[in-house]
Design a protein around this motif. Structure first.
Motif, PDB file in Angstrom:
ATOM      1  N   GLU A  76     -19.392 -25.546  30.843  1.00 31.07           N
ATOM      2  CA  GLU A  76     -17.962 -26.170  31.389  1.00 31.07           C
ATOM      3  C   GLU A  76     -17.382 -24.722  32.090  1.00 31.07           C
ATOM      4  O   GLU A  76     -16.912 -24.819  33.476  1.00 31.07           O
ATOM      5  CB  GLU A  76     -17.103 -26.568  30.267  1.00 31.07           C
ATOM      6  N   GLU A  79     -19.327 -23.337  35.302  1.00 32.06           N
ATOM      7  CA  GLU A  79     -19.111 -24.349  36.390  1.00 32.06           C
ATOM      8  C   GLU A  79     -17.960 -23.929  37.199  1.00 32.06           C
ATOM      9  O   GLU A  79     -17.801 -24.112  38.491  1.00 32.06           O
ATOM     10  CB  GLU A  79     -19.069 -25.818  36.070  1.00 32.06           C
ATOM     11  N   LYS A  80     -16.700 -23.203  36.637  1.00 31.51           N
ATOM     12  CA  LYS A  80     -15.667 -22.944  37.258  1.00 31.51           C
ATOM     13  C   LYS A  80     -15.834 -21.643  38.155  1.00 31.51           C
ATOM     14  O   LYS A  80     -14.926 -21.374  38.972  1.00 31.51           O
ATOM     15  CB  LYS A  80     -14.428 -22.480  36.291  1.00 31.51           C
ATOM     16  N   LYS A  86     -22.477 -18.751  41.294  1.00 30.89           N
ATOM     17  CA  LYS A  86     -23.391 -19.376  40.610  1.00 30.89           C
ATOM     18  C   LYS A  86     -24.732 -19.593  41.252  1.00 30.89           C
ATOM     19  O   LYS A  86     -25.737 -19.956  40.321  1.00 30.89           O
ATOM     20  CB  LYS A  86     -22.736 -20.886  40.459  1.00 30.89           C
ATOM     21  N   TYR A 112     -24.212 -31.578  34.302  1.00 32.39           N
ATOM     22  CA  TYR A 112     -23.798 -30.294  34.831  1.00 32.39           C
ATOM     23  C   TYR A 112     -24.650 -29.635  35.983  1.00 32.39           C
ATOM     24  O   TYR A 112     -26.107 -29.602  35.723  1.00 32.39           O
ATOM     25  CB  TYR A 112     -23.476 -29.279  34.056  1.00 32.39           C
ATOM     26  N   GLU A 113     -24.236 -29.349  37.263  1.00 30.78           N
ATOM     27  CA  GLU A 113     -25.044 -29.028  38.224  1.00 30.78           C
ATOM     28  C   GLU A 113     -25.890 -27.691  37.846  1.00 30.78           C
ATOM     29  O   GLU A 113     -27.055 -27.674  38.482  1.00 30.78           O
ATOM     30  CB  GLU A 113     -24.270 -28.801  39.737  1.00 30.78           C
ATOM     31  N   THR A 114     -25.382 -26.842  37.296  1.00 28.95           N
ATOM     32  CA  THR A 114     -26.069 -25.561  36.879  1.00 28.95           C
ATOM     33  C   THR A 114     -27.114 -25.693  35.827  1.00 28.95           C
ATOM     34  O   THR A 114     -27.663 -24.616  35.799  1.00 28.95           O
ATOM     35  CB  THR A 114     -25.030 -24.494  36.521  1.00 28.95           C
TER      36      THR A 114
END
Length: 139
Positions: A76, A79-80, A86, A112-114
């Motif tokens: 989380e 992701e920021k 990233k 989550y995309e990552t």
């Protein structure tokens, strides 16, 4: 020496970090490995690090269940980060949780995309070789 991969291993278990590092060292000759017991510390180092050679992917092997900051909270916060930060990282979650016993956690982390994939512990040479092959074909 040409560096193929850079790894960040984040796991609160000293034994798991040691075993993972040894598998990595034996599976590819050209790599950089950093290990962290604390996910918060790893986030701080990642945010402070300027990646000079973005052609070298950094694979984060992340334990899901840890004290202080668990793997979900790490993702989380990761992701920021700006997209520029990233883009060179691939997160692989290492966990003892199975999708049958904790479907909510597994399903949530995969949104989550990552996060690229999940590998069930223990990490084996076969799992690592398969992971590296998958990442090589994706880059």
């Amino acid at each position: 020496m040409n560096i193929e991969f850079s790894f960040i291993v984040i796991d609160d278990s000293e034994l798991d970090r040691f075993v993972t590092q040894k598998f990595l060292e034996r599976s590819t000759k050209s790599l950089i490995i950093k290990t962290f017991q604390n996910a918060q510390h790893a986030l701080e180092i990642i945010s402070e690090t300027i990646i000079e050679d973005t052609s070298i992917p950094t694979i984060i092997l992340l334990d899901l269940q840890m004290p202080v900051m668990n793997g979900l909270k790490f993702v989380e916060e990761f992701e920021k980060f700006p997209a520029e930060t990233k883009k060179n990282y691939r997160i692989i979650v290492l966990t003892i949780l199975s999708s049958a016993s904790h479907p909510g956690d597994i399903d949530r982390i995969l949104t989550y995309e990552t996060v690229n994939s999940i590998i069930e512990k223990p990490l084996t040479k076969e799992k690592l070789v398969s992971l590296l092959k998958e990442i090589r074909s994706a880059i």
